[in-house]
Design an enzyme around this catalytic site. Structure first.
Site, PDB file in Angstrom:
ATOM      1  CG  ASP A  11      23.676  83.191  26.607  1.00  0.00           C
ATOM      2  OD1 ASP A  11      23.104  82.004  26.185  1.00  0.00           O
ATOM      3  OD2 ASP A  11      24.522  83.690  26.345  1.00  0.00           O
ATOM      4  CG  ASP A 105      21.023  79.772  23.426  1.00  0.00           C
ATOM      5  OD1 ASP A 105      20.737  80.546  22.438  1.00  0.00           O
ATOM      6  OD2 ASP A 105      22.093  79.300  23.757  1.00  0.00           O
ATOM      7  CD  GLU A 106      21.595  85.828  23.457  1.00  0.00           C
ATOM      8  OE1 GLU A 106      22.244  87.020  23.503  1.00  0.00           O
ATOM      9  OE2 GLU A 106      21.926  85.086  22.430  1.00  0.00           O
TER      10      GLU A 106
END
Length: 491
Positions: A11, A105-106
Site C-alpha cells: 500500500d 496504489d494497492e
C-alpha cells in the site's frame, strides 16, 4: 492457510499527496490535501502532515479547510498517478506472475508463485527489497505487509504505515487478532460495527467467542459466516492476477445545482462521451447503459436500458442516456450526474444504431439510415478554470511550474521541478500567451540504460542478505523501516 508468510500486500503511503509532495519541493514536509476543490468536493488523499489536523479521505473538502486552513489544496492529476502506478506494478510483476491490483496504489502479490519466497526470512527479504526498489524507481515510499493469507497481509501493511514493513508469523494470527477492534476486519464498516457494539461485541476475540450461529442471527447468513471465519484467521482466498471489470462509469458533482433542463441534457451527453473514451481505452464495449441522477434533496435515482448487444458507439450510448434522462424529473435541480456501461464484452455489435435510434423490431439490422447524433455544443469554460491548482504549466521564459491558484483574471504559478530547490512565485494574466499547460515531469531522472531496470526486469537486489534484519521471537510480528526492524507484541 499457508505455513509461511508468502502473501504480500503493498500500500503506497498517502499516494496522491505523496506524489504531489515529491514533484513540488515547496510542499515537502507540509500539509497537502488532494481532492475536489468545489463546495461539494471531497478529500481523495491527505498527507500525513494534514492527518495530524484530523483530515482524512472521503471527508467533505469544506470540513478539511476548517481543520487545516493553511494546507495546500490541489486538484488530482490522475494521469500522473497512473504513470507512477504502472512503474510500481511492473516491480510487483517482476516478483511474481500472481499480482492482484486493488487500486492504483494497492496490490496483493503471491511471492511463493514467483519462487522468490518460501519461508519467513526469504519473504522478509523480498519485502525489504521491494520497498527499496520502489523508492529507487519512483522516489516514493510504500508500506508492506507479509502474512499467510490476504486478510492478514492487508492488516499488516496498515500497521506498517507509513514507510514500514510488518510480518505476521504463521501460528500467531489468533493471538494478534484477538484484542483488535471489530472494525479491523474487512467488511466491518461503521454500521456493522455499531450493530455488533450494541450486542456487546467490540473485539475480534468477542466475535470468535460469540459463535457462528449468533453472528448469523445478528448479521445474516453470508456476512455472519464470513465474519466468524475471519475472526478465526481463516482466509483461503487466492491471489487472482486478473480481476474482471464489471462496469465502466463516470460522474460529476456540480458546485451549484443545475436547474436548466437543456444544460442537464448537455452534461449527460458529455458524460456519455467520457464513458465511451474509457471503454475504448480498456478495449471494451457494453450492452447496459446506466444513468445516475442525484437531485437537490440528495435523493439518488438510477435508470438503465439494455441493448441487444454490446457497443462502444458514442451515438448509441448518448441516445440511450438521453432516453433514460427523459424518465427522470429534474425540476428541483441536479447536484450529480453519472453515465455508466455494464454487461461488458471485448467485441462490439455493429447493428445497434438502429435500436438506439428507435428502429422497429422487425426492421432488418444494419439497414437504417438514421444520421448520427451531432456532437453537443461545448459549454464555455471561464479562463481561470483552465488553471487548476496543482496542475503543471510551462512558461516560455521561466520554464516548468505548477498552479498555486487562479481567479479574477490572474493565475499564480510556482516555478520548480522535482529536482530543484523550492521555487519562486509569479502571477500572470490567465490569457498570458507565454503560459501554457504542461505534462508532469518524472519524479526520478533516469540515467542512460536504466529503462529496463525501471521496469523491474533486471534490477540487482537493493539489500544484501547480510543487511537484512534479524528475526524475532515466536508469537510476535516485526515492523521494518529503513532504520531496521523491531519486534512488536502485536499489531
Amino acid at each position: 492457510m499457508r505455513n509461511a508468510p508468502t502473501i504480500l500486500h503493498l500500500d503506497m503511503d498517502a499516494f496522491f499527496a505523496q506524489a504531489e509532495q515529491a514533484s513540488k519541493p515547496s510542499l515537502r514536509g507540509k500539509a497537502v490535501v488532494v481532492g475536489g476543490l468545489g463546495p461539494r468536493g471531497v478529500v481523495a488523499t491527505a498527507s500525513y502532515e494534514a492527518r495530524v489536523f484530523g483530515v482524512h479521505s472521503a471527508m467533505p473538502m469544506a470540513q478539511a479547510r476548517r481543520l487545516a486552513p493553511n494546507a495546500a489544496y490541489l486538484v488530482p492529476r490522475f494521469a500522473f498517478y497512473r504513470s507512477i502506478s504502472e512503474q510500481v506494478m511492473a516491480l510487483l510483476r517482476a516478483l511474481s506472475p500472481l499480482v492482484e491490483p486493488l487500486s492504483l496504489d494497492e496490490a496483493f502479490v503471491d511471492l511463493e508463485a514467483g519462487g522468490v519466497a518460501w519461508d519467513r526470512d526469504s519473504a522478509r527479504l523480498a519485502g525489504v527489497r521491494l520497498r527499496a526498489d520502489i523508492r529507487a524507481v519512483t522516489g516514493l515510499t510504500g508500506s508492506v505487509g507479509l502474512a499467510s493469507c490476504k486478510m492478514l497481509a492487508k492488516i499488516a501493511s496498515e500497521e506498517a504505515k507509513p514507510d514500514g514493513l510488518v510480518l505476521i508469523e504463521p501460528g500467531t494470527e489468533r493471538q494478534l487478532l484477538g484484542p483488535m477492534p471489530v472494525r479491523t476486519l474487512p467488511g466491518v464498516g461503521p454500521a456493522t460495527g455499531d450493530h455488533l457494539r450494541r450486542a456487546g461485541i467490540t473485539t475480534v476475540d468477542e466475535i470468535a467467542g460469540a459463535g457462528e450461529d449468533e453472528l448469523v442471527r445478528l448479521l445474516g447468513k453470508a456476512h455472519g459466516h464470513a465474519l466468524h471465519a475471519m475472526a478465526l484467521a481463516r482466509d483461503d482466498r487466492p491471489v487472482v492476477a486478473e480481476r474482471e471489470t464489471k462496469s465502466v462509469s463516470v460522474e460529476d458533482t456540480y458546485d451549484v445545482d443545475i436547474h436548466d433542463r437543456v444544460r442537464v441534457g448537455l452534461e449527460v451527453q458529455r458524460l456519455a462521451d467520457r464513458c465511451v473514451r474509457r471503454l475504448r481505452e480498456a478495449g471494451l464495449s457494453g450492452r447496459t447503459i446506466v444513468l445516475k441522477v442525484r437531485r437537490y434533496d440528495f435523493s439518488t435515482l438510477t435508470r438503465s436500458e439494455t441493448l441487444r448487444g454490446p457497443t462502444d458507439d458514442p451515438a448509441v450510448i448518448r441516445e440511450a442516456a438521453a432516453r433514460l434522462l427523459d424518465s427522470v424529473d429534474t425540476t428541483g435541480g441536479v447536484r450529480l450526474l453519472g453515465v455508466g456501461v455494464s454487461g461488458l464484452a471485448d467485441f462490439t455489435q455493429e447493428d445497434l444504431f438502429a435500436q438506439a435510434a428507435g428502429a422497429r423490431a422487425d426492421e432488418p439490422a444494419g439497414l437504417t439510415e438514421e444520421p448520427a447524433a451531432e456532437e453537443p455544443a461545448p459549454v464555455p469554460v471561464p479562463a481561470e478554470h483552465q488553471w487548476r491548482p496543482g496542475h503543471d504549466v510551462r512558461h516560455a521564459e521561466l520554464g516548468h511550474g505548477w498552479v498555486q491558484g487562479s481567479g479574477l483574471g490572474r493565475v499564480t504559478v510556482r516555478f520548480e521541478t522535482p529536482e530543484s530547490e523550492p521555487g519562486r512565485v509569479r502571477t500572470f494574466r490567465t490569457d498570458d500567451p507565454q503560459l501554457a499547460p504542461a505534462d508532469p515531469l518524472p519524479l526520478v531522472r533516469r540515467r542512460p540504460g536504466e529503462d529496463e531496470e525501471a521496469a523491474g526486469g533486471t534490477r540487482e537486489p537493493s539489500v544484501t542478505p547480510e543487511g537484512t534484519p534479524e528475526g524475532t521471537s515466536e508469537g510476535t510480528s516485526e515492523r521494518c523501516t529503513d532504520q531496521g526492524c523491531e519486534a512488536a507484541s502485536g499489531l
